[in-house]
Motif scaffolding. Structure first.
Motif, mmCIF file in Angstrom:
data_model
loop_
_atom_site.group_PDB
_atom_site.id
_atom_site.type_symbol
_atom_site.label_atom_id
_atom_site.label_comp_id
_atom_site.label_asym_id
_atom_site.label_seq_id
_atom_site.Cartn_x
_atom_site.Cartn_y
_atom_site.Cartn_z
ATOM 1 N N GLY A 1 7.030 -13.781 -14.394
ATOM 2 C CA GLY A 1 8.329 -14.175 -14.915
ATOM 3 C C GLY A 1 8.401 -15.661 -15.222
ATOM 4 O O GLY A 1 8.990 -16.071 -16.234
ATOM 5 N N VAL A 2 7.795 -16.499 -14.370
ATOM 6 C CA VAL A 2 7.795 -17.933 -14.615
ATOM 7 C C VAL A 2 7.043 -18.258 -15.907
ATOM 8 O O VAL A 2 7.473 -19.110 -16.703
ATOM 9 C CB VAL A 2 7.176 -18.671 -13.413
ATOM 10 N N ALA A 3 5.911 -17.596 -16.132
ATOM 11 C CA ALA A 3 5.157 -17.819 -17.367
ATOM 12 C C ALA A 3 5.974 -17.423 -18.597
ATOM 13 O O ALA A 3 5.973 -18.130 -19.617
ATOM 14 C CB ALA A 3 3.848 -17.035 -17.315
ATOM 15 N N TYR A 4 6.679 -16.317 -18.515
ATOM 16 C CA TYR A 4 7.508 -15.876 -19.647
ATOM 17 C C TYR A 4 8.658 -16.855 -19.878
ATOM 18 O O TYR A 4 8.989 -17.188 -21.030
ATOM 19 C CB TYR A 4 8.037 -14.474 -19.360
ATOM 20 N N LEU A 5 9.267 -17.329 -18.807
ATOM 21 C CA LEU A 5 10.375 -18.268 -18.943
ATOM 22 C C LEU A 5 9.931 -19.586 -19.552
ATOM 23 O O LEU A 5 10.690 -20.215 -20.302
ATOM 24 C CB LEU A 5 11.023 -18.511 -17.579
ATOM 25 N N GLY A 6 8.704 -20.021 -19.247
ATOM 26 C CA GLY A 6 8.199 -21.246 -19.858
ATOM 27 C C GLY A 6 8.092 -21.132 -21.370
ATOM 28 O O GLY A 6 8.417 -22.075 -22.103
ATOM 29 N N ALA A 7 7.646 -19.968 -21.848
ATOM 30 C CA ALA A 7 7.576 -19.753 -23.294
ATOM 31 C C ALA A 7 8.979 -19.674 -23.902
ATOM 32 O O ALA A 7 9.220 -20.190 -25.012
ATOM 33 C CB ALA A 7 6.790 -18.480 -23.596
ATOM 34 N N ALA B 1 16.609 -23.253 -13.400
ATOM 35 C CA ALA B 1 15.710 -23.357 -14.548
ATOM 36 C C ALA B 1 15.884 -22.223 -15.539
ATOM 37 O O ALA B 1 15.598 -22.404 -16.731
ATOM 38 C CB ALA B 1 14.264 -23.401 -14.070
ATOM 39 N N ALA B 2 16.314 -21.051 -15.100
ATOM 40 C CA ALA B 2 16.388 -19.880 -15.974
ATOM 41 C C ALA B 2 17.808 -19.442 -16.282
ATOM 42 O O ALA B 2 17.983 -18.487 -17.046
ATOM 43 C CB ALA B 2 15.624 -18.711 -15.342
ATOM 44 N N GLU C 1 21.564 -22.260 -20.543
ATOM 45 C CA GLU C 1 22.962 -22.252 -20.974
ATOM 46 C C GLU C 1 23.417 -23.643 -21.389
ATOM 47 O O GLU C 1 24.174 -23.793 -22.363
ATOM 48 C CB GLU C 1 23.842 -21.722 -19.849
ATOM 49 N N ALA C 2 22.957 -24.665 -20.668
ATOM 50 C CA ALA C 2 23.341 -26.033 -21.014
ATOM 51 C C ALA C 2 22.752 -26.448 -22.361
ATOM 52 O O ALA C 2 23.419 -27.116 -23.165
ATOM 53 C CB ALA C 2 22.888 -26.991 -19.919
ATOM 54 N N ILE C 3 21.488 -26.067 -22.630
ATOM 55 C CA ILE C 3 20.866 -26.413 -23.915
ATOM 56 C C ILE C 3 21.602 -25.739 -25.069
ATOM 57 O O ILE C 3 21.934 -26.372 -26.088
ATOM 58 C CB ILE C 3 19.382 -26.018 -23.911
ATOM 59 N N LEU D 1 10.256 -25.207 -13.470
ATOM 60 C CA LEU D 1 9.410 -24.013 -13.530
ATOM 61 C C LEU D 1 8.032 -24.296 -12.940
ATOM 62 O O LEU D 1 7.446 -23.422 -12.273
ATOM 63 C CB LEU D 1 9.279 -23.534 -14.981
ATOM 64 N N ALA D 2 7.500 -25.499 -13.171
ATOM 65 C CA ALA D 2 6.205 -25.851 -12.575
ATOM 66 C C ALA D 2 6.300 -25.911 -11.055
ATOM 67 O O ALA D 2 5.401 -25.425 -10.342
ATOM 68 C CB ALA D 2 5.714 -27.186 -13.134
ATOM 69 N N GLU D 3 7.372 -26.490 -10.529
ATOM 70 C CA GLU D 3 7.563 -26.524 -9.083
ATOM 71 C C GLU D 3 7.740 -25.116 -8.520
ATOM 72 O O GLU D 3 7.208 -24.794 -7.440
ATOM 73 C CB GLU D 3 8.787 -27.378 -8.737
#
Length: 392
Positions: free
Chosen positions: A29-35, A145-146, A151-153, A281-283
């Motif tokens: 999930g973290v990898a998908y969220l980074g993309a 992060a997710a 939402e802010a961006i 996301l890296a952390e």
């Protein structure tokens, strides 16, 4: 002893394996969220360009789409996100070839695409177990992060685009459009406040020594950009433009405030939010990786405990077996009576080799003590204790 040990080992191994699988799904999930983070930035930039009537950077947008597609092909099936991604990609690709007659039309079209994007974030968080993470620091990081940062961006882009659209609206619609712009500023600041709470909670509940130092600088930068937007939004005064009943003030309303500073704030806030998302996301990935390593070490410890249990169970049997005296009966090279090397009982001409060492059954008695003749002096026909049978 081995039966309960094996049962406990099996239960421990299965439980630990389930925890490892749970954490590995979170890493997917973290990898998908980074993309998706890269796509969010590219899509909001494309939206702002389309609303402003400028050329859209299709190359950056297609590159972000290809990056998400690569991740989706690899892990999208396990996250059950491929169908939603197909719908989202189709909607984004259709925007690049579309010609908009009015800026408001472009805003509405991109708004639908960004809504689908935020729904994809929620889908990934749910299917990857991130929303059910048992650790406090990881849970608050993924929430910020997710959820808050995307939402802010998106809200920042919409806020800037509404500021661009406001002067283009009819005069009678501008007062309500200004109210909508101020409301959009609240949509920007609300997730920013939640993000600050999540970061604070994550830092307080973590055992990591590097999290606070890595996040501090970027959180401060993002917070400053949000404070600038809040100050600019506070300068807007809808009361000067809208009457008490919500209609335009007499005479067409007051002049609109200068909106150019608001438009320029979008870029800085968006870049700060995107960089902060990548860092969080890296952390988060580091925390989950450390958890997997700890669980795997626990599995090896359980294997070692099982081996020790087997050794403790088998050792008494081995020691008892090795401690038994060796039997010589029936071994090659021994006689019937156990005399080595002969194969038959010793005869008169073959005295027992150990006769001198064997104790006699009867004690040595003195024959003279009862009237007998001394040894080796008896007459022929006389035994050791008197006349022989033949002599009698």
């Amino acid at each position: 002893m081995l039966v309960p040990v094996c049962v406990l080992f099996t239960q421990l191994w299965r439980g630990t394996s389930a925890d490892i699988a749970f954490a590995e799904r979170e890493r997917e999930g973290v990898a998908y969220l980074g993309a998706l983070n890269e796509l969010t930035v590219a899509l909001v930039d494309a939206q702002s360009a389309a609303v402003a009537g400028q050329p859209v950077n299709d190359e950056a947008l297609l590159r972000a789409l290809d990056a998400v597609s690569e991740v989706d092909q690899r892990i999208g099936a396990s996250l059950r996100a491929q169908q939603r991604w197909a719908t989202l990609r189709s909607a984004v690709e259709s925007l690049s070839d579309r010609q908009f007659s009015r800026p408001a039309e472009a805003f509405d079209a991109y708004r639908q695409a960004t809504d689908l994007l935020l729904a994809q974030y929620d889908r990934i968080r749910e299917s990857s177990n991130l929303t059910r993470d048992p650790e406090g620091d990881a849970y608050h990081l993924q929430d910020g992060a997710a959820e808050e940062l995307p939402e802010a961006i998106v809200a920042t882009g919409r806020f800037a685009d509404l500021a661009v659209l406001l002067p283009t609206r009819p005069a009678q619609d501008q007062p309500l459009a200004l109210v909508e712009l101020i409301s959009a500023a609240g949509d920007v600041l609300s997730p920013a406040g939640d993000l600050a709470d999540n970061v604070q909670a994550a830092v307080e509940s973590t055992d990591s020594r590097t999290m606070s130092s890595n996040l501090l600088t970027q959180v401060d930068r993002f917070r400053r950009s949000m404070d600038t937007i809040a100050a600019a939004a506070a300068a807007l005064k809808p009361a000067d433009v809208v009457s008490g009943d919500g209609s335009a003030a007499p005479g067409g309303g007051a002049a609109l405030p200068d909106l150019q500073p608001l438009i320029g704030l979008r870029g800085d806030a968006q870049v700060a939010a995107a960089e902060l998302t990548g860092t969080m996301l890296a952390e988060l990935d580091n925390l989950i990786t450390d958890r997997i390593s700890t669980l795997q070490r626990g599995q090896w410890v359980s294997v070692g405990a099982l081996v020790v249990a087997f050794a403790l169970a088998v050792a008494p049997m081995v020691i008892a077996y090795l401690g038994q005296p060796a039997s010589t009966a029936g071994q090659p090279g021994t006689g019937a009576a156990g005399h080595p090397g002969t194969g038959h009982p010793p005869g008169p001409a073959e005295p027992r080799p150990d006769a001198a060492d064997q104790p006699t059954r009867w004690p040595e008695l003195d024959p003279t003590a009862h009237g007998g003749a001394p040894a080796d002096t008896a007459d022929p026909g006389t035994g050791r204790w008197g006349p022989t049978v033949a002599a009698r």
